[in-house]
Design a protein around this motif. Structure first.
Motif, PDB file in Angstrom:
ATOM      1  N   CYS A  38      10.927   6.705   3.466  1.00 28.03           N
ATOM      2  CA  CYS A  38      11.323   5.543   4.263  1.00 28.03           C
ATOM      3  C   CYS A  38      10.130   4.907   4.955  1.00 28.03           C
ATOM      4  N   TYR A  39      10.232   3.606   5.102  1.00 31.06           N
ATOM      5  CA  TYR A  39       9.293   2.858   5.944  1.00 31.06           C
ATOM      6  C   TYR A  39      10.118   2.181   7.037  1.00 31.06           C
ATOM      7  N   ILE A  40       9.728   2.375   8.303  1.00 28.27           N
ATOM      8  CA  ILE A  40      10.422   1.751   9.426  1.00 28.27           C
ATOM      9  C   ILE A  40       9.612   0.556   9.899  1.00 28.27           C
ATOM     10  N   SER A  41      10.260  -0.599   9.918  1.00 24.27           N
ATOM     11  CA  SER A  41       9.634  -1.809  10.449  1.00 24.27           C
ATOM     12  C   SER A  41      10.483  -2.318  11.602  1.00 24.27           C
ATOM     13  N   PHE A  42       9.857  -2.412  12.772  1.00 27.75           N
ATOM     14  CA  PHE A  42      10.601  -2.799  13.971  1.00 27.75           C
ATOM     15  C   PHE A  42      10.078  -4.119  14.510  1.00 27.75           C
ATOM     16  N   ASP A  43      10.863  -5.171  14.332  1.00 25.16           N
ATOM     17  CA  ASP A  43      10.590  -6.456  14.959  1.00 25.16           C
ATOM     18  C   ASP A  43      11.182  -6.411  16.358  1.00 25.16           C
ATOM     19  N   ILE A  44      10.352  -6.681  17.360  1.00 25.14           N
ATOM     20  CA  ILE A  44      10.800  -6.512  18.738  1.00 25.14           C
ATOM     21  C   ILE A  44      11.963  -7.429  19.078  1.00 25.14           C
ATOM     22  N   ASP A  45      12.189  -8.510  18.281  1.00 26.59           N
ATOM     23  CA  ASP A  45      13.335  -9.370  18.601  1.00 26.59           C
ATOM     24  C   ASP A  45      14.660  -8.785  18.143  1.00 26.59           C
ATOM     25  N   ALA A  61       0.825  -1.208   0.000  1.00 26.93           N
ATOM     26  CA  ALA A  61       0.000   0.000   0.000  1.00 26.93           C
ATOM     27  C   ALA A  61       0.858   1.256   0.000  1.00 26.93           C
ATOM     28  N   HIS A  62       1.920   1.271   0.796  1.00 26.99           N
ATOM     29  CA  HIS A  62       2.760   2.468   0.872  1.00 26.99           C
ATOM     30  C   HIS A  62       3.527   2.694  -0.431  1.00 26.99           C
ATOM     31  N   ALA A  63       3.999   1.619  -1.062  1.00 24.63           N
ATOM     32  CA  ALA A  63       4.703   1.767  -2.337  1.00 24.63           C
ATOM     33  C   ALA A  63       3.747   2.226  -3.437  1.00 24.63           C
ATOM     34  N   LYS A  64       2.519   1.780  -3.373  1.00 25.12           N
ATOM     35  CA  LYS A  64       1.511   2.239  -4.337  1.00 25.12           C
ATOM     36  C   LYS A  64       1.306   3.739  -4.216  1.00 25.12           C
ATOM     37  N   LYS A  65       1.356   4.248  -2.990  1.00 24.29           N
ATOM     38  CA  LYS A  65       1.154   5.672  -2.726  1.00 24.29           C
ATOM     39  C   LYS A  65       2.412   6.495  -3.019  1.00 24.29           C
ATOM     40  N   TYR A  66       3.581   6.004  -2.583  1.00 27.90           N
ATOM     41  CA  TYR A  66       4.792   6.823  -2.575  1.00 27.90           C
ATOM     42  C   TYR A  66       5.863   6.371  -3.557  1.00 27.90           C
ATOM     43  N   GLY A  67       5.703   5.223  -4.186  1.00 29.02           N
ATOM     44  CA  GLY A  67       6.753   4.687  -5.028  1.00 29.02           C
ATOM     45  C   GLY A  67       7.699   3.820  -4.229  1.00 29.02           C
ATOM     46  N   LYS A  68       8.758   3.351  -4.886  1.00 26.84           N
ATOM     47  CA  LYS A  68       9.708   2.440  -4.251  1.00 26.84           C
ATOM     48  C   LYS A  68      10.328   3.101  -3.023  1.00 26.84           C
ATOM     49  N   LEU A  69      10.337   2.373  -1.919  1.00 26.40           N
ATOM     50  CA  LEU A  69      10.690   2.927  -0.620  1.00 26.40           C
ATOM     51  C   LEU A  69      12.057   2.466  -0.145  1.00 26.40           C
ATOM     52  N   SER A  70      12.648   3.248   0.747  1.00 27.54           N
ATOM     53  CA  SER A  70      13.761   2.768   1.560  1.00 27.54           C
ATOM     54  C   SER A  70      13.169   2.076   2.778  1.00 27.54           C
ATOM     55  N   LEU A  71      13.688   0.897   3.083  1.00 23.44           N
ATOM     56  CA  LEU A  71      13.255   0.165   4.264  1.00 23.44           C
ATOM     57  C   LEU A  71      14.317   0.294   5.340  1.00 23.44           C
ATOM     58  N   ILE A  72      13.903   0.716   6.512  1.00 23.44           N
ATOM     59  CA  ILE A  72      14.773   0.713   7.695  1.00 23.44           C
ATOM     60  C   ILE A  72      14.220  -0.364   8.601  1.00 23.44           C
ATOM     61  N   HIS A  73      14.939  -1.461   8.687  1.00 19.12           N
ATOM     62  CA  HIS A  73      14.426  -2.706   9.251  1.00 19.12           C
ATOM     63  C   HIS A  73      15.251  -3.100  10.468  1.00 19.12           C
ATOM     64  N   PHE A  74      14.617  -3.102  11.640  1.00 15.18           N
ATOM     65  CA  PHE A  74      15.260  -3.523  12.883  1.00 15.18           C
ATOM     66  C   PHE A  74      14.799  -4.939  13.209  1.00 15.18           C
ATOM     67  N   ASP A  75      15.746  -5.880  13.372  1.00 17.26           N
ATOM     68  CA  ASP A  75      15.341  -7.275  13.506  1.00 17.26           C
ATOM     69  C   ASP A  75      16.540  -8.128  13.884  1.00 17.26           C
ATOM     70  N   ALA A  76      16.270  -9.334  14.399  1.00 14.42           N
ATOM     71  CA  ALA A  76      17.314 -10.340  14.551  1.00 14.42           C
ATOM     72  C   ALA A  76      17.441 -11.191  13.303  1.00 14.42           C
ATOM     73  N   HIS A  77      16.424 -11.139  12.432  1.00 19.73           N
ATOM     74  CA  HIS A  77      16.362 -11.985  11.238  1.00 19.73           C
ATOM     75  C   HIS A  77      16.222 -11.109  10.000  1.00 19.73           C
ATOM     76  N   ALA A  78      16.859 -11.513   8.925  1.00 19.98           N
ATOM     77  CA  ALA A  78      16.827 -10.705   7.702  1.00 19.98           C
ATOM     78  C   ALA A  78      15.471 -10.751   7.012  1.00 19.98           C
ATOM     79  N   ASP A  79      14.738 -11.861   7.166  1.00 20.99           N
ATOM     80  CA  ASP A  79      13.407 -12.015   6.552  1.00 20.99           C
ATOM     81  C   ASP A  79      13.450 -11.857   5.038  1.00 20.99           C
ATOM     82  N   THR A  80      14.546 -12.293   4.445  1.00 22.00           N
ATOM     83  CA  THR A  80      14.705 -12.233   2.992  1.00 22.00           C
ATOM     84  C   THR A  80      14.808 -13.639   2.399  1.00 22.00           C
ATOM     85  N   TYR A  81      14.332 -14.614   3.148  1.00 22.32           N
ATOM     86  CA  TYR A  81      14.467 -16.005   2.720  1.00 22.32           C
ATOM     87  C   TYR A  81      13.440 -16.323   1.634  1.00 22.32           C
TER      88      TYR A  81
END
Length: 305
Positions: free
Chosen positions: A225-232, A135-155
């Protein structure tokens, strides 16, 4: 204030219906809200311990511990004076139907963003970030992701609904620009060929807040930017209540300082995910998540100074 007889409530335990006791508004699209908080009680994409469906409620309940402080330390203003914040409650979808959750959350986000609202979303497991990014990319175009996590989640392995594959799909769908994106706190296997700047857990723990902030600013530039914070992302000592804890993580203090240092970035969306209160003790994890969410709101309020 939405309380009995509209009395001001400074208690640490009562009237925790909306986050920080902000007004509940079940028709947020045409409201005058600047920021809309949404809970997504979804954990059917979890690969390990389930329970994050209870995360949004836990974050709201503990937020009364934060609501009494009019100017959140160390900020010098009351965020509620700068932002009109409403809590629209939890997303309603057909439990057991993953695609229905995706459809409903995407539609909800599309409607809010079309009305010029910003979103702060509480998970639920981390899979919820994928429909939000769409939804955010549809509105704003390709985004920068700032991702806080213990896991890359790119599998790439796993089903279409998996909380470890969102950013693989987001990259394939060109929702994010990995060359302008950062992952902080990673301390499980990842592939450098994915293209993200990765400040892994050991590296980030050894870096200063200033150096981490500089690295993120240089990577992101003026991109939205979109910030996604995984509590782990936090060490289990600071956030035990999560499904896939990994030792060697970051402290709550350092994370809050990093977020404050990112206040000048063009942040268009935010989420806090993977709080699983059944594995918690004394609401430690929920309080950390609520504090991080409040910090994100102050980052947005700062821009309205």
């Amino acid at each position: 204030m939405q309380t009995l007889n509209h009395e001001y409530d400074n208690s640490l335990v009562s009237n925790a219906f909306g986050f920080l006791r902000t007004p509940l508004n079940f028709e947020p699209y045409d409201s005058d809200a600047d920021v809309v908080i949404t809970g997504v009680p979804f954990d059917m994409a979890t690969s390990g311990r389930a329970g994050t469906r209870f995360g949004p409620n836990a974050i709201r309940q503990i937020s009364t511990q934060l609501a009494w402080e009019h100017c959140r330390y160390p900020w010098k203003f009351n965020v509620l004076d700068k932002l009109n914040i409403v809590d629209c409650g939890d997303l309603v979808y057909s439990f057991g139907d993953n695609q229905d959750m995706v459809n409903k959350l995407t539609e909800h986000a599309d409607k809010l963003l079309a009305k010029g609202k910003k979103m702060l979303t509480f998970g639920g497991d981390h899979f919820i970030t994928l429909p939000l990014l769409r939804a955010h990319a549809k509105k704003y175009g390709k985004l920068s992701l700032i991702h806080f996590d213990a896991h890359a989640d790119t599998y790439s392995n796993g089903s279409a609904y998996d909380h470890g594959t969102m950013f693989y799909h987001a990259t394939q769908e060109e929702l994010i620009d990995v060359k302008k994106s950062v992952q902080v706190g990673i301390r499980t296997e990842y592939d450098e060929k994915d293209g993200f700047l990765v400040l892994d857990g050991a590296t980030a723990n050894d870096m200063s807040v200033e150096d981490i902030s500089l690295a993120i600013h240089e990577r992101v530039g003026g991109n939205k930017c979109y910030i996604s914070f995984d509590i782990d992302c936090l060490d289990p000592a600071y956030a035990p209540g999560t499904g896939t804890p990994v030792v060697g993580g970051m402290t709550t203090d350092k994370i809050l300082k990093i977020l404050r240092a990112l206040k000048d970035l063009d942040i268009v969306g935010m989420d806090v995910v993977e709080v699983s209160p059944a594995y918690d003790h004394a609401d430690i994890t929920s309080l950390a998540a609520a504090s991080i969410a409040l910090e994100m709101l102050y980052m947005e309020g700062y821009k309205r100074m």
